[in-house]
Design a protein around this motif. Structure first.
Motif, PDB file in Angstrom:
ATOM      1  N   VAL A 309       0.856  -1.187   0.000  1.00 48.01           N
ATOM      2  CA  VAL A 309       0.000   0.000   0.000  1.00 48.01           C
ATOM      3  C   VAL A 309       0.888   1.231   0.000  1.00 48.01           C
ATOM      4  O   VAL A 309       1.804   1.353   0.823  1.00 48.01           O
ATOM      5  CB  VAL A 309      -0.936   0.016   1.224  1.00 48.01           C
ATOM      6  N   THR A 311       2.043   5.015   0.618  1.00 49.01           N
ATOM      7  CA  THR A 311       1.764   6.077   1.578  1.00 49.01           C
ATOM      8  C   THR A 311       1.125   7.268   0.878  1.00 49.01           C
ATOM      9  O   THR A 311       0.202   7.894   1.387  1.00 49.01           O
ATOM     10  CB  THR A 311       3.059   6.513   2.291  1.00 49.01           C
ATOM     11  N   ASP A 312       1.608   7.559  -0.325  1.00 51.06           N
ATOM     12  CA  ASP A 312       1.060   8.634  -1.160  1.00 51.06           C
ATOM     13  C   ASP A 312       0.816   8.044  -2.544  1.00 51.06           C
ATOM     14  O   ASP A 312       1.756   7.805  -3.309  1.00 51.06           O
ATOM     15  CB  ASP A 312       2.047   9.803  -1.218  1.00 51.06           C
ATOM     16  N   TYR A 313      -0.441   7.801  -2.885  1.00 50.37           N
ATOM     17  CA  TYR A 313      -0.779   7.097  -4.111  1.00 50.37           C
ATOM     18  C   TYR A 313      -0.327   7.865  -5.356  1.00 50.37           C
ATOM     19  O   TYR A 313       0.245   7.284  -6.295  1.00 50.37           O
ATOM     20  CB  TYR A 313      -2.290   6.854  -4.165  1.00 50.37           C
ATOM     21  N   GLU A 316       3.402   7.764  -5.779  1.00 50.44           N
ATOM     22  CA  GLU A 316       3.890   6.431  -6.132  1.00 50.44           C
ATOM     23  C   GLU A 316       3.782   6.178  -7.635  1.00 50.44           C
ATOM     24  O   GLU A 316       4.553   5.381  -8.201  1.00 50.44           O
ATOM     25  CB  GLU A 316       3.089   5.379  -5.363  1.00 50.44           C
ATOM     26  N   GLU A 344      -4.954  -0.140  -3.151  1.00 50.47           N
ATOM     27  CA  GLU A 344      -5.508   1.214  -3.140  1.00 50.47           C
ATOM     28  C   GLU A 344      -7.034   1.209  -3.135  1.00 50.47           C
ATOM     29  O   GLU A 344      -7.656   2.182  -2.674  1.00 50.47           O
ATOM     30  CB  GLU A 344      -4.984   2.000  -4.348  1.00 50.47           C
ATOM     31  N   HIS A 360     -10.618   3.983   5.556  1.00 53.28           N
ATOM     32  CA  HIS A 360     -10.354   5.021   6.556  1.00 53.28           C
ATOM     33  C   HIS A 360     -11.631   5.734   6.972  1.00 53.28           C
ATOM     34  O   HIS A 360     -11.751   6.184   8.119  1.00 53.28           O
ATOM     35  CB  HIS A 360      -9.311   6.014   6.029  1.00 53.28           C
ATOM     36  N   GLY A 396       2.870  -1.328   4.400  1.00 58.06           N
ATOM     37  CA  GLY A 396       2.450   0.052   4.236  1.00 58.06           C
ATOM     38  C   GLY A 396       1.014   0.336   4.610  1.00 58.06           C
ATOM     39  O   GLY A 396       0.615   1.500   4.715  1.00 58.06           O
ATOM     40  N   ARG A 400      -0.412   3.941   6.108  1.00 52.88           N
ATOM     41  CA  ARG A 400      -1.351   4.688   5.266  1.00 52.88           C
ATOM     42  C   ARG A 400      -2.664   4.952   6.005  1.00 52.88           C
ATOM     43  O   ARG A 400      -3.215   6.071   5.950  1.00 52.88           O
ATOM     44  CB  ARG A 400      -1.609   3.904   3.984  1.00 52.88           C
ATOM     45  N   LYS A 403      -2.180   7.660   8.559  1.00 46.96           N
ATOM     46  CA  LYS A 403      -2.081   8.967   7.895  1.00 46.96           C
ATOM     47  C   LYS A 403      -3.455   9.487   7.496  1.00 46.96           C
ATOM     48  O   LYS A 403      -3.777  10.665   7.714  1.00 46.96           O
ATOM     49  CB  LYS A 403      -1.183   8.836   6.664  1.00 46.96           C
ATOM     50  N   GLU A 404      -4.288   8.611   6.924  1.00 40.69           N
ATOM     51  CA  GLU A 404      -5.614   9.028   6.479  1.00 40.69           C
ATOM     52  C   GLU A 404      -6.511   9.393   7.661  1.00 40.69           C
ATOM     53  O   GLU A 404      -7.313  10.333   7.571  1.00 40.69           O
ATOM     54  CB  GLU A 404      -6.270   7.916   5.649  1.00 40.69           C
TER      55      GLU A 404
END
Length: 472
Positions: A309, A311-313, A316, A344, A360, A396, A400, A403-404
């Protein structure tokens, strides 16, 4: 140290021989070894076997005092198969059984010699962690499950409380383990199958639990302990309160748990996608790229070994992410963006054509509900989030999700939120059951015997242990 140990043993043997025939209340006179500081005795006696240490306590008072030292028995416990952290958690939080206490016991108050001796007398049990996807089973004294089966292929949905289906399921597991049901207690994980707190949902949960106990007792199992799968995963993470995000085979459940009780009155959120959908989405991505494979087993293997996964789609998308894996019997497969696009859809379901709540969002909604009914003295208990299930092992994912949540929730709720990856991978619930099975008070505090269950109103014991009702 070795010379000192030999000297202690020589002295012990000599004094033990000289004590033969004496009154048990009499002790030999002090020797130079007896005058050593107790700390030295503790460091020396830790090299003995616990049974030998118990015999050594008969030599003299100073040795008996040293061999009663909590530190020594803590060292003996640290040499057991289970990790010391797990043993300490279980004996501190779980030894009194359900309902769990809201406060921690002081370390110095725990009788570790008694705990060690009681754990030695617990013969262990059979652990069956079943679900709609896979079942893990094995002996609680082993380091890990001894077997695994695909329940979705063999039994269909075992969450349906049909005695005949459950009987076939349990009989098959016992047959594969080559053990008789009457030989030992069993710890069974129960799935989250009815998520709300309506009267019909409560009745359905009770029906499932009673069906499990009835079938196992009809098979002559001497004692049964059935605990919610999400609760067991939480125990494996050495927590008694928090939110468990279980990415199951077909759905993902967001389960609030307070002191070992699933808070159905707060609300259990369910997302309409799980491991099966993730695997299916990866297969779609592979088809689009012209990557051919023989079976969904290949896709699942690639998902488990190559996917992660981001962290920042968006960031990435610009990186070089190509990697290969050799699937036994089928050769090398190379994936690139598919590696992070697969996971994702948990955060952006529309990418996979799904109309469902994002992961999330579901966790944030659950936390907001928990925040409203926060319970003293466990303030902030819902800020611990534990991942469970095979697909939750995607690298990840924990970072993630954290973070969300920090981005989505108001500061009063998001402050202090921590998301933990599964402590034992896809087998977390099995290891949670292992903690209970090996606890010093397991026989008297955790399981229900056939006699107790048959006695009216015996089944009520089962529901009390499951924690039906409100803790507010």
């Amino acid at each position: 140290m070795a010379m000192l140990l030999r000297k202690v043993w020589a002295t012990m043997s000599a004094q033990s021989n000289s004590n033969n025939g004496r009154n048990e209340n009499q002790h030999v006179s002090m020797s130079p070894v007896d005058q050593l500081p107790s700390d030295v005795f503790v460091m020396v006696f830790k090299f003995l076997h616990p049974k030998e240490a118990s015999r050594a306590s008969l030599v003299c008072k100073s040795w008996r005092d040293a061999l009663s030292d909590n530190r020594l028995w803590m060292l003996f416990l640290q040499n057991q198969l289970d990790s010391w952290d797990s043993i300490l958690f279980a004996e501190t939080h779980l030894r009194n059984g359900f309902p769990l206490q809201s406060h921690d016991s002081c370390l110095s108050e725990l009788p570790f010699k008694q705990i060690h001796n009681m754990r030695a007398q617990v013969h262990g049990s059979i652990i069956i962690d079943g679900g709609s996807g896979y079942c893990k089973y094995g002996w609680s004294k082993y380091a890990s499950p001894s077997g695994r089966s695909a329940t979705f292929l063999e039994f269909g949905n075992i969450e349906t409380p049909m005695p005949s289906r459950l009987r076939q399921f349990f009989a098959t597991i016992y047959s594969r383990m080559q053990v008789k049901p009457s030989g030992q207690p069993v710890v069974v994980s129960t799935p989250i199958c009815h998520t709300d707190d309506t009267e019909s949902a409560k009745a359905a949960r009770k029906q499932l639990r009673e069906a499990i106990y009835t079938v196992l007792f009809d098979m002559n199992v001497p004692a049964v302990c059935a605990v919610d799968q999400a609760v067991l995963a939480l125990y494996a993470a050495r927590c008694t309160s928090g939110i468990v995000v279980n990415i199951g085979f077909q759905v993902t459940s967001v389960v609030p748990i307070l002191r070992g009780k699933v808070m159905h009155d707060v609300g259990v959120e369910v997302i309409g996608q799980g491991a099966l959908r993730l695997t299916g989405y990866l297969s779609e991505l592979m088809h689009q790229k012209g990557i051919h494979f023989e079976s969904m087993y290949t896709v699942r293997t690639l998902k488990e070994n190559l996917c992660y996964v981001a962290t920042d789609y968006e960031a990435e998308q610009t990186k070089y992410t190509e990697a290969s894996y050799d699937v036994p019997g089928e050769g090398f497969f190379t994936l690139s963006k598919e590696r992070f696009q697969t996971g994702e859809i948990l955060f952006q379901p529309h990418l996979g054509g799904l109309r469902t709540m994002a992961l999330h969002q579901a966790v944030a909604l659950c936390m907001e509900h928990c925040h409203i009914v926060d319970v003293a003295p466990d303030h902030g208990w819902y800020k611990t989030v534990v991942l469970a299930g095979g697909s939750s092992c995607l690298p990840g994912l924990a970072a993630r999700l954290e973070k969300e949540l920090q981005r989505l929730l108001p500061h009063s709720i998001s402050e202090g939120v921590k998301v933990f990856p599964p402590s034992h991978g896809p087998e977390s619930a099995w290891f949670g059951a292992k903690l209970i099975s090996n606890i010093s008070t397991f026989p008297e505090r955790w399981y229900v015997t056939k006699k107790q269950f048959r006695r009216r109103p015996g089944p009520e014991i089962v529901h009390a242990m499951a924690g039906e009702g409100s803790l507010r």
